[in-house]
Structure formats: structure tokens, C-alpha cells
Design a protein around this motif. Structure first.
Motif, PDB file in Angstrom:
ATOM      1  N   ARG A  12      -4.989  66.789  52.449  1.00 26.61           N
ATOM      2  CA  ARG A  12      -5.034  65.528  51.049  1.00 26.61           C
ATOM      3  C   ARG A  12      -4.717  66.227  49.834  1.00 26.61           C
ATOM      4  O   ARG A  12      -5.405  67.229  49.643  1.00 26.61           O
ATOM      5  CB  ARG A  12      -6.162  64.915  51.180  1.00 26.61           C
ATOM      6  CG  ARG A  12      -6.522  63.622  50.180  1.00 26.61           C
ATOM      7  CD  ARG A  12      -7.912  63.229  50.191  1.00 26.61           C
ATOM      8  NE  ARG A  12      -7.992  62.042  49.561  1.00 26.61           N
ATOM      9  CZ  ARG A  12      -9.070  61.424  49.035  1.00 26.61           C
ATOM     10  NH1 ARG A  12     -10.339  62.337  48.921  1.00 26.61           N
ATOM     11  NH2 ARG A  12      -9.220  60.604  48.664  1.00 26.61           N
ATOM     12  N   GLU A  13      -3.991  65.299  49.117  1.00 27.35           N
ATOM     13  CA  GLU A  13      -3.320  65.915  47.645  1.00 27.35           C
ATOM     14  C   GLU A  13      -4.596  65.151  46.911  1.00 27.35           C
ATOM     15  O   GLU A  13      -4.882  64.312  47.276  1.00 27.35           O
ATOM     16  CB  GLU A  13      -2.113  65.679  47.540  1.00 27.35           C
ATOM     17  CG  GLU A  13      -0.916  66.039  48.427  1.00 27.35           C
ATOM     18  CD  GLU A  13      -0.821  67.650  48.351  1.00 27.35           C
ATOM     19  OE1 GLU A  13      -1.474  68.145  47.408  1.00 27.35           O
ATOM     20  OE2 GLU A  13      -0.749  68.285  49.453  1.00 27.35           O
ATOM     21  N   ALA A  27     -12.559  70.010  55.293  1.00 27.12           N
ATOM     22  CA  ALA A  27     -12.538  71.085  54.637  1.00 27.12           C
ATOM     23  C   ALA A  27     -11.853  71.546  53.431  1.00 27.12           C
ATOM     24  O   ALA A  27     -10.707  70.987  53.243  1.00 27.12           O
ATOM     25  CB  ALA A  27     -12.292  72.018  55.651  1.00 27.12           C
ATOM     26  N   TRP A  28     -12.756  71.682  52.266  1.00 22.71           N
ATOM     27  CA  TRP A  28     -12.040  71.587  50.898  1.00 22.71           C
ATOM     28  C   TRP A  28     -11.435  72.650  50.556  1.00 22.71           C
ATOM     29  O   TRP A  28     -11.902  73.950  51.088  1.00 22.71           O
ATOM     30  CB  TRP A  28     -13.251  71.186  49.860  1.00 22.71           C
ATOM     31  CG  TRP A  28     -14.198  70.185  50.116  1.00 22.71           C
ATOM     32  CD1 TRP A  28     -15.514  69.815  50.304  1.00 22.71           C
ATOM     33  CD2 TRP A  28     -13.629  68.685  49.680  1.00 22.71           C
ATOM     34  NE1 TRP A  28     -15.668  68.710  50.520  1.00 22.71           N
ATOM     35  CE2 TRP A  28     -14.599  67.886  50.164  1.00 22.71           C
ATOM     36  CE3 TRP A  28     -12.587  68.037  49.320  1.00 22.71           C
ATOM     37  CZ2 TRP A  28     -14.554  66.441  49.946  1.00 22.71           C
ATOM     38  CZ3 TRP A  28     -12.495  66.954  49.178  1.00 22.71           C
ATOM     39  CH2 TRP A  28     -13.390  66.003  49.496  1.00 22.71           C
ATOM     40  N   ASP A  29     -10.364  72.647  49.768  1.00 22.11           N
ATOM     41  CA  ASP A  29      -9.524  73.712  49.651  1.00 22.11           C
ATOM     42  C   ASP A  29      -9.220  73.908  48.078  1.00 22.11           C
ATOM     43  O   ASP A  29      -8.108  74.467  47.533  1.00 22.11           O
ATOM     44  CB  ASP A  29      -8.449  74.097  50.599  1.00 22.11           C
ATOM     45  CG  ASP A  29      -7.307  73.023  50.370  1.00 22.11           C
ATOM     46  OD1 ASP A  29      -7.597  72.022  49.881  1.00 22.11           O
ATOM     47  OD2 ASP A  29      -6.416  73.254  51.202  1.00 22.11           O
ATOM     48  N   LYS A  30      -9.754  73.141  47.082  1.00 23.17           N
ATOM     49  CA  LYS A  30      -9.351  72.873  45.875  1.00 23.17           C
ATOM     50  C   LYS A  30      -9.996  74.066  45.171  1.00 23.17           C
ATOM     51  O   LYS A  30     -10.949  74.498  44.990  1.00 23.17           O
ATOM     52  CB  LYS A  30     -10.026  71.642  45.222  1.00 23.17           C
ATOM     53  CG  LYS A  30      -9.583  71.386  43.774  1.00 23.17           C
ATOM     54  CD  LYS A  30     -10.014  69.968  43.264  1.00 23.17           C
ATOM     55  CE  LYS A  30      -9.616  69.685  41.970  1.00 23.17           C
ATOM     56  NZ  LYS A  30     -10.394  70.460  40.938  1.00 23.17           N
ATOM     57  N   GLU A  31      -8.806  74.665  44.164  1.00 20.17           N
ATOM     58  CA  GLU A  31      -9.104  75.806  43.198  1.00 20.17           C
ATOM     59  C   GLU A  31      -9.712  75.123  41.920  1.00 20.17           C
ATOM     60  O   GLU A  31      -9.553  74.002  41.758  1.00 20.17           O
ATOM     61  CB  GLU A  31      -7.879  76.452  42.903  1.00 20.17           C
ATOM     62  CG  GLU A  31      -7.361  77.115  44.126  1.00 20.17           C
ATOM     63  CD  GLU A  31      -6.252  78.162  43.666  1.00 20.17           C
ATOM     64  OE1 GLU A  31      -5.745  77.867  42.542  1.00 20.17           O
ATOM     65  OE2 GLU A  31      -5.587  78.744  44.630  1.00 20.17           O
ATOM     66  N   GLY A  32     -10.733  76.105  41.451  1.00 24.54           N
ATOM     67  CA  GLY A  32     -11.228  75.645  39.925  1.00 24.54           C
ATOM     68  C   GLY A  32     -12.743  75.814  40.170  1.00 24.54           C
ATOM     69  O   GLY A  32     -13.423  75.955  41.032  1.00 24.54           O
ATOM     70  N   ASP A  33     -13.472  75.085  39.225  1.00 20.75           N
ATOM     71  CA  ASP A  33     -14.926  74.949  39.078  1.00 20.75           C
ATOM     72  C   ASP A  33     -15.461  74.100  40.064  1.00 20.75           C
ATOM     73  O   ASP A  33     -16.518  74.267  40.489  1.00 20.75           O
ATOM     74  CB  ASP A  33     -15.379  74.264  37.634  1.00 20.75           C
ATOM     75  CG  ASP A  33     -15.049  75.428  36.391  1.00 20.75           C
ATOM     76  OD1 ASP A  33     -14.715  76.636  36.806  1.00 20.75           O
ATOM     77  OD2 ASP A  33     -14.772  74.812  35.135  1.00 20.75           O
ATOM     78  N   PHE A  34     -14.827  73.063  40.301  1.00 17.37           N
ATOM     79  CA  PHE A  34     -15.159  72.141  41.674  1.00 17.37           C
ATOM     80  C   PHE A  34     -14.270  72.105  42.977  1.00 17.37           C
ATOM     81  O   PHE A  34     -12.725  71.848  42.440  1.00 17.37           O
ATOM     82  CB  PHE A  34     -15.530  70.713  41.077  1.00 17.37           C
ATOM     83  CG  PHE A  34     -16.464  70.760  40.024  1.00 17.37           C
ATOM     84  CD1 PHE A  34     -17.992  70.658  40.188  1.00 17.37           C
ATOM     85  CD2 PHE A  34     -16.168  70.683  38.684  1.00 17.37           C
ATOM     86  CE1 PHE A  34     -19.015  70.751  39.316  1.00 17.37           C
ATOM     87  CE2 PHE A  34     -17.093  70.491  37.610  1.00 17.37           C
ATOM     88  CZ  PHE A  34     -18.657  70.557  38.021  1.00 17.37           C
ATOM     89  N   SER A  35     -14.665  72.062  43.913  1.00 17.07           N
ATOM     90  CA  SER A  35     -13.754  71.948  44.967  1.00 17.07           C
ATOM     91  C   SER A  35     -13.851  70.216  45.244  1.00 17.07           C
ATOM     92  O   SER A  35     -12.775  69.877  45.853  1.00 17.07           O
ATOM     93  CB  SER A  35     -14.274  72.656  46.458  1.00 17.07           C
ATOM     94  OG  SER A  35     -15.654  72.392  46.754  1.00 17.07           O
ATOM     95  N   LEU A  36     -14.696  69.782  44.817  1.00 18.68           N
ATOM     96  CA  LEU A  36     -14.632  68.145  44.949  1.00 18.68           C
ATOM     97  C   LEU A  36     -15.139  67.739  43.600  1.00 18.68           C
ATOM     98  O   LEU A  36     -16.363  68.071  43.440  1.00 18.68           O
ATOM     99  CB  LEU A  36     -15.523  67.495  45.985  1.00 18.68           C
ATOM    100  CG  LEU A  36     -15.553  66.098  46.052  1.00 18.68           C
ATOM    101  CD1 LEU A  36     -14.458  65.515  45.989  1.00 18.68           C
ATOM    102  CD2 LEU A  36     -16.585  65.545  47.065  1.00 18.68           C
TER     103      LEU A  36
END
Length: 278
Positions: free
Chosen positions: A69-70, A146-155
Motif C-alpha cells: 500500500r502506498e 506489516a508496516w514499512d514506512k520510514e520516519g518518526d511514525f510507521s503509521l
């Protein structure tokens, strides 16, 4: 207008409410407390058997229906109702229903265990739990992701009430849950590091959503706008199951490796019926 300059308004809970109960065994009476709006949340530590979490996780990563998911990047099997018409969501749910079932039907599945327990507890109150429906079509039974977002929050920080107000979903019974309380359920089958649940003591109102332009999405709220509110950060570990009031702004902070969960949202539509969706 910059979100950090918008003063968020809504309901704040007292200290007795704004906390998580923690247990080492499943206690469905505590889950019903969340459903009834009597407590913020509960976490059950290490209650998913190791063999079940391993098998379910392997089925998820091997699933031919797994997508990426984008926007809020994640790998997932299932369907999101967020920011869609009811027709689109229910069609997508039907397309992947067999694949979702294949994952959650793993031996010792926490999805089955948890729902049986909740349903039995509800039965004592003359109520029952089922998957939400509309015109003979069913919501997705679960969302495995399964989350894979970069940064302070993955969600990113968000809340789950706004998305149930979408006029494109008029007639879908999940909108009746807004008269009660929304309960988000997550079952962690794989975890490496980080990925804490973060929840802020603010249940935003429609004025806030309008000011931010997120009336139908509930996403995103910035950390700057939330800085004035008390927050909880809850470590999540493999094997944990947790349920909480999704109307309060919440997020998943940065994680490394895989953080895989089985998830759904549920709530009362009337005194006798609790429905779930994704």
C-alpha cells in the motif's frame, strides 16, 4: 492553515480512563469494557502460541494476495474501507476473502480464539459479534499487514471515527457504530524492534476535522498539533493482543524489521449486535 497552528478540540479523558490494563491471559470482560466505552484499552501479553504466530506470519508473507500500500506504506492481505465507497470496499473484500481466510485459519489462530471469546462474553449480555454486512455482502474478516514506512511514525497519527462518516458508505451498518464506541483490535504475530503504539488524550470533534480538512479520513494529525496532549507509548511485542478505543488519536512509532499484525475494527450497532470490519 498549518496544522501545528490549529488548536485541536474534542473530548479529553480523565486519568482513570486514559490508561491501558495489562494482563498475561485473555480476559474478554476487559475487551467488553473497551467496547462499552468504559476503558481506553487493554493489552494481553504473549497470549498467541509461538507455533500459531509463526505459521500465520509465514502464510501472510507467502500469500499470493499480498499487496503493498502506498501513502501509509505497508504490505497487506485484505481490504481497507478507508476513503472508499462501500461498493468498492465490499467488492475488494470479496475478491480477497479466500486469501484472508487462508492466513487467519492457521492452527491456533488468534483471530478465531479472540472472536470466540468475545462472542461468548457478549452472549452473556444478550449480544453477538459478526462481520459487518451490506446488501448480502460481507466486510473483510481481517486485515493482515506489516508496516514499512520510514520516519518518526510507521503509521501516522490518526483516528478511526472520521472514516466512518463517508457519505459514499451511506447505508453500510458500520456507520451506526458512531452512536457507540469504536474498538480497534490488533494481534502481533511478528515483531523485531520499535513500533510502539502511541495514543494521545484527545478524541477530536468535527470542528477540528473540518479545520484540518480531514472530515472523512481522520488522517493525518501532526506531532506538533498533538504536543499539548498527554500521550501513552506502549511497547508491543510478538505474541501480544491489544484492543483500544480507536476514536482517540493514535499511531505506530518507528519500527525496524517486520511488525506484522492481524487487525480489525469492531463496535456495537445496537444493544444486541457488534460488527467488525477493516
Amino acid at each position: 492553515m498549518q496544522q501545528s497552528k490549529v488548536r485541536l478540540s474534542g473530548r479529553q479523558a480523565d486519568p482513570e480512563f486514559f490508561r491501558f490494563e495489562e494482563r498475561s491471559e485473555l480476559d474478554y470482560g476487559l475487551v467488553l469494557d473497551v467496547l462499552h466505552g468504559r476503558r481506553l484499552g487493554v493489552i494481553f501479553r504473549d497470549v498467541i502460541p509461538p507455533a500459531a504466530r509463526k505459521e500465520l506470519t509465514e502464510r501472510f508473507w507467502a500469500s499470493p494476495a499480498r499487496q503493498h500500500r502506498e501513502g501509509e506504506p505497508s504490505h497487506y492481505v485484505g481490504a481497507y474501507h478507508w476513503n472508499k465507497s462501500a461498493d468498492t470496499y465490499l467488492r475488494e473484500a470479496a475478491e480477497v476473502a479466500d486469501h484472508v481466510q487462508e492466513v487467519i485459519d492457521a492452527p491456533g489462530s488468534p483471530w478465531h480464539t479472540f472472536r470466540r471469546g468475545v462472542n461468548e462474553a457478549l452472549r452473556q449480555e444478550g449480544a453477538s459479534l459478526r462481520v459487518a454486512e451490506m446488501d448480502g455482502r460481507s466486510a473483510s474478516a481481517a486485515l493482515i499487514r506489516a508496516w514499512d514506512k520510514e520516519g518518526d511514525f510507521s503509521l501516522d497519527p490518526h483516528e478511526d471515527e472520521a472514516q466512518c462518516k463517508d457519505a459514499r458508505q451511506a447505508g453500510f451498518e458500520i456507520q451506526r457504530v458512531l452512536e457507540h464506541d469504536i474498538c480497534a483490535v490488533n494481534m502481533c504475530t511478528e515483531h523485531t524492534a520499535g513500533g510502539r503504539l502511541v495514543i494521545w488524550n484527545i478524541r477530536p470533534d468535527d470542528a477540528t476535522r473540518h479545520a484540518l480538512g480531514i472530515e472523512l479520513t481522520g488522517l493525518p494529525y501532526t506531532a506538533e498539533a498533538l504536543a499539548d496532549f498527554e500521550e501513552l507509548r506502549l511497547d508491543i511485542r510478538e505474541g501480544d493482543v491489544y484492543a483500544f478505543n480507536g476514536a482517540f488519536v493514535h499511531a505506530v512509532d518507528a519500527n525496524t524489521g517486520n511488525r506484522t499484525t492481524v487487525s480489525f475494527i469492531m463496535g456495537f450497532t445496537d444493544a444486541h449486535t457488534v460488527v467488525s470490519w477493516t
